[in-house]
Design a protein around this motif. Structure first.
Motif, PDB file in Angstrom:
ATOM      1  N   PRO B 222       0.807  -1.227   0.000  1.00 19.68           N
ATOM      2  CA  PRO B 222       0.000   0.000   0.000  1.00 19.68           C
ATOM      3  C   PRO B 222       0.843   1.280   0.000  1.00 19.68           C
ATOM      4  O   PRO B 222       0.452   2.259  -0.619  1.00 19.68           O
ATOM      5  N   THR B 223       1.961   1.287   0.695  1.00 19.69           N
ATOM      6  CA  THR B 223       2.739   2.528   0.749  1.00 19.69           C
ATOM      7  C   THR B 223       3.807   2.534  -0.338  1.00 19.69           C
ATOM      8  O   THR B 223       4.406   1.504  -0.650  1.00 19.69           O
ATOM      9  N   GLN B 224       4.021   3.694  -0.908  1.00 18.48           N
ATOM     10  CA  GLN B 224       5.052   3.871  -1.936  1.00 18.48           C
ATOM     11  C   GLN B 224       5.863   5.101  -1.577  1.00 18.48           C
ATOM     12  O   GLN B 224       5.294   6.115  -1.169  1.00 18.48           O
ATOM     13  N   VAL B 225       7.172   4.985  -1.739  1.00 18.43           N
ATOM     14  CA  VAL B 225       8.022   6.144  -1.475  1.00 18.43           C
ATOM     15  C   VAL B 225       7.974   7.061  -2.691  1.00 18.43           C
ATOM     16  O   VAL B 225       8.238   6.637  -3.808  1.00 18.43           O
ATOM     17  N   VAL B 226       7.603   8.316  -2.466  1.00 18.88           N
ATOM     18  CA  VAL B 226       7.487   9.287  -3.555  1.00 18.88           C
ATOM     19  C   VAL B 226       8.834   9.955  -3.794  1.00 18.88           C
ATOM     20  O   VAL B 226       9.268  10.120  -4.914  1.00 18.88           O
TER      21      VAL B 226
END
Ligand code: FAD
Lengths: 348, 262
Positions: B222-226
């Motif tokens: 679910p989390t992505q590093v931008v």
């Protein structure tokens, strides 16, 4: 049971905060900070701020939450909510999140929040970013951008979980700005009952103790006087306690001091202790090895007292005092007395 | 008692060097070590087994070289170890990692107690332990400071928090995350270290644990590093105070007053 599928993402709305309480049932200051952050996000998104308040009796807290920025308060009262119970609170929140479908959910990065919120994210299948120090809305996509320190604060990473709802983050205490209480602000209180199912498969709380000593609570302290190997023993820490008490602060320690048995583990600052965010951190005879610096480099003003002015701590410090701590600290105490500065312990 | 202990390999902290301009730590990649908090979890698991009998299984997810962390666990008295390793696991965030570990624990089967470190010191999230408990739908306690009692059906532990501590009782299977002060991890004996190096460490792939390919790895996280950026500089100028203790104390306290810190 999955509310977060792509197709119903659009139906999720509003910014939620999970209120944090003190052992006596009063609201923790971080609850107001979360509301402050939530208001900014809600204004950007054009939606409401909701606060979930779980406790034995939240009748006093609910209007306070409204005065600090909540449009709605979801109040859940039950005797079993007096003490923190991961499973019980998670069951309740999971049910309420599925019912009301928030777009964003913020919790406090306290020992409670850091246990409860990841359990909730695990159940809901959504993203969670820990210990955020910055939150904003991406102007183009409307997605929540979450900034947090990584690798011991050496990198600031910006993270998003826009494909999932709610977008969740825990926020460090003392980072976000609370709004002034506005006594004429209005809002709605929604009472939600606990169901039988919420209480299934939950742990038993046998005893809960709040330490009488006021100088251990490092996470809320504005001032920390911290001692290292150079403090030489428990007597040395008494000197530091005296200084901390004059300044109204808490006492911290390096791992070297804790492992020597001079002071208890809850005082340890650093990678294997606590991360602190005080306004003033006074390091007394702490050389500043990386594992220690990681835990305190976010403090606003850092003071180092050391015989050796080449240590990493002396180099990082905003104020570096060169000398013997056993000579300098008593003089600082005298000087504070001369100026009539005596806060008499860390008032919470 | 069957105990699973989760172990992560992390980069060691390295030496402290300060950038004089930004007053920030200059990070140098250290060698790979067992996450410090996990050493306490391994030690506690082995101590429980030594008291009650049973088996301790160390579990890690990571690249092939993470076997070194499991070897260290074996040398401390863990009975066997399993590595989850596959390209498909790569880039997993805390959600996907806890999903994979939970699946592996189910595959091991019959686990009564799961121990994790309080957090991993590279990410510092403390999210994987609670994530595993959520996926297995079992009771959890974080920041465990003492294990008070290992009963037939329940485990009683003391947890610490910012203001004190509490004592809670959990039914098995239960997941605990432990803090540093719970024990002093043993230094492995030479003989045990040698035996550990010879031990076979099986590698499990997603299909071995029945993991849903849509719930592991980077794309399912679910989390992505931008983006990443260096932290803001801390004020650059250090005010240096020396001289006699009286003078230093006088200058210092005036400075505290001037900066409105007291
Ligand atoms: C996995 C791991 C995790 C760790 N986690 C942590 C952690 O969480 N927190 C932590 O703190 N450490 C941690 N450490 C330990 C860390 O590496 C250092 O060993 C420790 O911080 C050193 O403590 P110190 O600065 O008190 O002692 P020292 O490094 O010995 O420094 C003492 C300082 O006092 C000065 N001094 C001596 N006498 C006097 C005097 N009379 N007056 C003034 N100054 C004096 C000396 O010049 C020196 O700079 C960890 C280490 C490892 C390997």
């Amino acid at each position: 049971m999955k509310l977060l599928n792509e197709h119903d993402r659009e139906s999720c709305r509003n910014v939620w905060i999970i209120s944090e309480f003190l052992p006596d049932g009063e609201l923790h200051a971080v609850s107001f900070e979360l509301l402050g952050a939530a208001r900014t996000l809600a204004e950007e998104l054009g939606c409401e701020v909701w606060a979930a308040a779980l406790g034995r009796d939240v009748s006093k807290a609910a209007p306070q939450l409204i005065s600090r920025g909540a449009d709605k308060v979801i109040a859940v009262e039950d005797g079993r909510l007096e003490y923190f119970n991961d499973e019980f609170e998670c069951n309740i929140l999971e049910r309420l999140v599925c019912k009301y479908r928030p777009e964003i959910l913020l919790g406090a990065a306290t020992s409670r929040g850091r246990a409860l919120i990841p359990r909730l994210a695990g159940k809901l299948y959504c993203g969670l970013t820990a210990d955020c120090t910055g939150l904003s809305i991406d102007k183009e996509t409307g997605v929540l951008l979450q900034t947090r320190p990584a690798f011991g604060g050496n990198i600031m990473a910006t993270i998003q979980s826009g494909g999932f709802r709610p977008q969740m983050a825990t926020v460090r205490p003392k980072v976000m700005k609370a709004l002034e209480a506005d006594p004429i602000r209005t809002g709605e209180i929604i009472y939600e009952a606990v169901t039988e199912k919420d209480g299934e498969k939950i742990k038993e709380i046998i005893k809960a103790v709040t330490e009488a000593q006021s100088n251990v609570n490092l996470s809320d302290a504005n001032i920390i006087v911290s001692g290292g190997r150079a403090v030489k023993g428990p007597e040395g820490f008494r000197l530091l306690e005296e200084l901390a008490s004059r300044l109204g602060g808490a006492v911290g320690a390096s791992r070297a001091a804790v492992d020597s048995g001079w002071i208890a583990y809850p005082h340890q600052v650093g990678q294997t202790g606590q991360t602190v965010q005080a306004d003033l951190y006074i390091a007394c005879g702490i050389s500043g090895q990386i594992q220690h610096l990681i835990g305190m480099q976010s403090c606003k003003t850092i003071v180092a007292i050391d015989k050796d002015d080449s240590t990493p701590m002396m180099q990082m410090a905003d104020i570096a005092i060169k000398g013997d701590l056993f000579e300098i600290i008593p003089k600082i105490i005298e000087e504070l007395d001369k100026n009539g500065i005596n806060k008499g312990g860390n008032k919470q | 008692m069957k105990i699973a202990v989760c172990v992560k390999q992390v980069p060691a902290a390295g030496d402290a060097k300060i950038n004089p301009e930004t007053k920030r730590i200059i990070r140098e990649g250290g060698k790979a070590v067992v996450n410090p908090f996990d050493l306490y979890a391994i030690e506690e698991a082995v101590r429980i087994k030594e008291r009650t009998g049973g088996e301790v299984i160390a579990l890690s997810m990571g690249p092939e070289k993470a076997k070194a962390a499991l070897t260290e666990a074996l040398s401390m008295g863990v009975d066997r170890a399993v590595l989850l390793s596959d390209r498909a696991f790569g880039g997993s965030d805390t959600w996907a990692t806890s999903y994979a570990l939970a699946k592996a624990i189910e595959k091991i089967g019959g686990v009564d107690l799961i121990l994790c470190g309080k957090q991993a010191v590279d990410g510092d999230t403390a999210q994987v332990g609670a994530g595993i408990a959520a996926k297995l739908d079992i009771m959890q306690a974080a920041n465990v400071w003492r294990i008070e009692e290992i009963g037939a059906d329940t485990v009683t532990v003391k947890r610490i928090n910012e203001r004190g501590w509490d004592v809670v009782r959990l039914a098995y299977p239960a997941l605990l995350t432990v803090v540093k002060d719970i024990n002093i991890p043993r230094i492995p004996k030479l003989r045990d270290a040698r035996a550990a190096r010879r031990a076979e460490i099986p590698v499990w792939k997603p299909e071995d644990i029945g993991a849903d390919p849509d719930k592991i790895g980077l794309k399912s996280s679910p989390t992505q590093v931008v983006k990443t950026a260096p932290p803001a500089a801390r004020g650059a100028e250090t005010l240096k105070i020396d001289g006699s203790s009286e003078e230093a104390a006088n200058v210092f306290v005036s400075e505290l007053i001037r900066r409105k810190l007291v």
